[in-house]
Design an enzyme around this catalytic site. Structure first.
Site, short mmCIF file in Angstrom:
data_model
loop_
_atom_site.label_atom_id
_atom_site.label_comp_id
_atom_site.label_asym_id
_atom_site.label_seq_id
_atom_site.Cartn_x
_atom_site.Cartn_y
_atom_site.Cartn_z
N VAL A 40 -12.99 -5.60 -2.19
CA VAL A 40 -13.22 -5.21 -0.79
C VAL A 40 -14.34 -4.16 -0.69
O VAL A 40 -15.25 -4.26 0.15
CB VAL A 40 -11.92 -4.69 -0.12
N VAL A 90 -3.93 -6.07 7.44
CA VAL A 90 -3.20 -7.31 7.80
C VAL A 90 -4.19 -8.40 8.22
O VAL A 90 -5.08 -8.15 9.05
CB VAL A 90 -2.23 -7.07 8.98
N GLU A 106 -3.55 -9.90 -5.07
CA GLU A 106 -3.47 -8.47 -5.33
C GLU A 106 -3.69 -8.21 -6.81
O GLU A 106 -3.58 -9.13 -7.63
CB GLU A 106 -2.09 -7.93 -4.94
N LYS A 119 2.95 -6.36 5.46
CA LYS A 119 2.15 -6.69 6.66
C LYS A 119 3.06 -6.90 7.86
O LYS A 119 2.73 -6.48 8.98
CB LYS A 119 1.31 -7.93 6.38
N1 HSE Z 1 -3.49 -10.56 -1.52
C1 HSE Z 1 -3.65 -10.59 -0.12
C2 HSE Z 1 -3.45 -12.02 0.37
C3 HSE Z 1 -5.01 -10.08 0.24
O1 HSE Z 1 -3.49 -12.94 -0.47
O2 HSE Z 1 -3.26 -12.23 1.55
C4 HSE Z 1 -5.20 -9.81 1.71
O3 HSE Z 1 -4.30 -8.87 2.19
#
Ligand code: HSE
Length: 430
Positions: A15, A133, A191, A206
């Site tokens: 990111v 989110v 992640e 989220k």
């Molecule tokens: N690992 C998260 C997903 C990244 O796959 O949605 C975005 O929040």
């Protein structure tokens, strides 16, 4: 009037590097929109010696947070290194130093969000978290501003890109779970620890953020019922297809006079339901408001540039406030007392797949467990299972309470003719 706005970037991973590239590529447009240029002043990284593919000068990189905190030319800190404690402390210190903060960190915002927002207010700073989110979908701002006039009653959606990518690849390209997860990781969707994705925790964080914001009521992470992808048994995707459904990892949140219920779990959607055709890393969320009715938001839910777009939009919002001198002027207290529903108060239709001994009278005896618990059945089908000596019994219920669903499963588990409760799903949107 400021001549330039300075950014401190905390992290330069998927990111962070995306944010640097969006700020650089859109510099001209951003300067036009804001009236002043936005410049990255320093970048905090763990390893200064790592090779990085970037145009940013090497001298901007540091491994000391203090270098950013003490730099008066930095107005806004952008936290994109993820994780929990280190990130929480960095956000707190940035706010205490009077700097605005933009974060993509759902781990921190789901647990400490409210305290940090209050701290931000107290210090006259903004704390924005759009990218926490829905990747590139502007969901938080939509809930806070676009739908500010309405009372949100429910949310239903796909809010984890990795699991949606995996399920899409398994269903449409017949990839194995491991192959699809590897691909999602290589593409930067997962992640750092992908168990957060596949176990449903990422989506639960989220949902806690979205539900708290939507219902103006504290929804704690522990309030979210979570079942991960491990609940999906071999053969379930094909079985769902035979019954006209698609399996999706979905988040749902509902509020009525009895309270709030929030869940993340694999769900059956009828194939004709719009969420059934949301594929790959895309996310989509239905938001129902008392006045507006149903709205749907769709877009890339993970990945470097989509997530960086949300982060950069937050930077723009914080810059605007800075230029107007109105940072930290939002209301962050909850309007309502926290009130969660009991299992008796939650209701849904369910799909149960039960492995049974293939004998006379089994169907009738097991159906009786449903009637005994007051659980009305819509469909009962016996499905031969050539891979095993036994058969699968499929029970699809009418709307029943979650308590009835759990009680039935418990009784089925101990019934002598049952070899195992193979899987069970909530059915949405029929
Ligand atoms: N690992 C998260 C997903 C990244 O796959 O949605 C975005 O929040």
């Amino acid at each position: 009037m400021k001549k330039e706005i300075g950014i401190g970037l905390l992290g330069f991973g998927t990111v962070g590097s995306g944010v640097a590239s969006v700020l650089q590529q859109h510099q001209e447009d951003l300067t036009y929109k804001l009236g002043v240029p936005v410049k990255i002043r320093r970048v905090l990284v763990r390893n200064l010696h790592k090779e990085r593919n970037t145009d940013l000068p090497q001298e901007l990189f540091t491994d000391s947070l203090d270098d950013l905190l003490n730099d008066e030319s930095i107005d806004i800190m952008v936290e994109v290194f993820g994780g929990m404690e280190e990130a929480r402390v960095a956000i707190e210190q940035a706010l205490q130093a009077g700097k605005g903060v933009v974060t993509a960190n759902k781990d921190v915002m789901a647990v400490h969000g409210r305290d940090l927002l209050v701290l931000a207010d107290r210090n006259g700073c903004d704390l924005f978290y759009e990218a926490s989110v829905g990747g590139g979908i502007p969901l938080i701002r939509t809930l806070e501003d676009g739908l500010a006039s309405d009372r949100i009653t429910s949310l239903l959606g796909i809010i984890n890109g990795t699991t949606n990518f995996i399920l899409t690849k398994m269903k449409h390209e017949k990839k194995t779970y491991a192959e699809a997860l590897e691909e999602a990781t290589a593409l930067g969707f997962a992640e750092a620890d992908p168990t957060a994705d596949v176990g449903g925790i990422d989506a639960a964080r989220k949902m806690a953020i979205l539900a708290s914001l939507s219902f103006s009521e504290e929804v704690q992470l522990d309030d979210v019922y979570v079942r991960g992808m491990e609940a999906i048994e071999d053969g379930d995707l094909e079985l769902a297809e035979q019954f006209g459904y698609t399996v999706k990892m979905a988040g749902s949140a509902k509020k009525d006079e009895q309270g709030v219920e929030v869940a993340v779990e694999p769900v059956f959607f009828p194939n004709a339901h719009p969420l059934a055709s949301v594929n790959n890393e895309f996310n989509a969320v239905y938001v129902r408001g008392a006045a507006v009715g149903e709205t749907m938001f769709y877009g890339p839910g993970a990945g470097s540039l989509p997530t960086a777009t949300s982060v950069t939009s937050d930077i723009v919002a914080a810059c605007r406030n800075l230029l107007l001198g109105v940072n930290g002027k939002r209301v962050h207290s909850y309007q309502y007392e926290r009130k969660t529903k009991t299992d008796e108060q939650k209701s849904a239709r369910y799909f149960h797949r039960i492995a049974v001994r293939d004998e006379i009278g089994v169907l009738a005896r097991l159906s009786a467990i449903y009637s005994k618990n007051g659980a009305s059945l819509a469909t009962v089908i016996q499905h031969p299972n050539p891979a095993r000596e036994d058969a699968d019994l499929i029970f699809i219920t009418h709307t029943i309470s979650r308590k009835q669903h759990l009680d039935v499963l418990e009784e089925l588990t101990t019934a002598p003719e049952v070899n195992g409760v193979l899987s069970h799903y909530r059915i949405e949107g029929d």
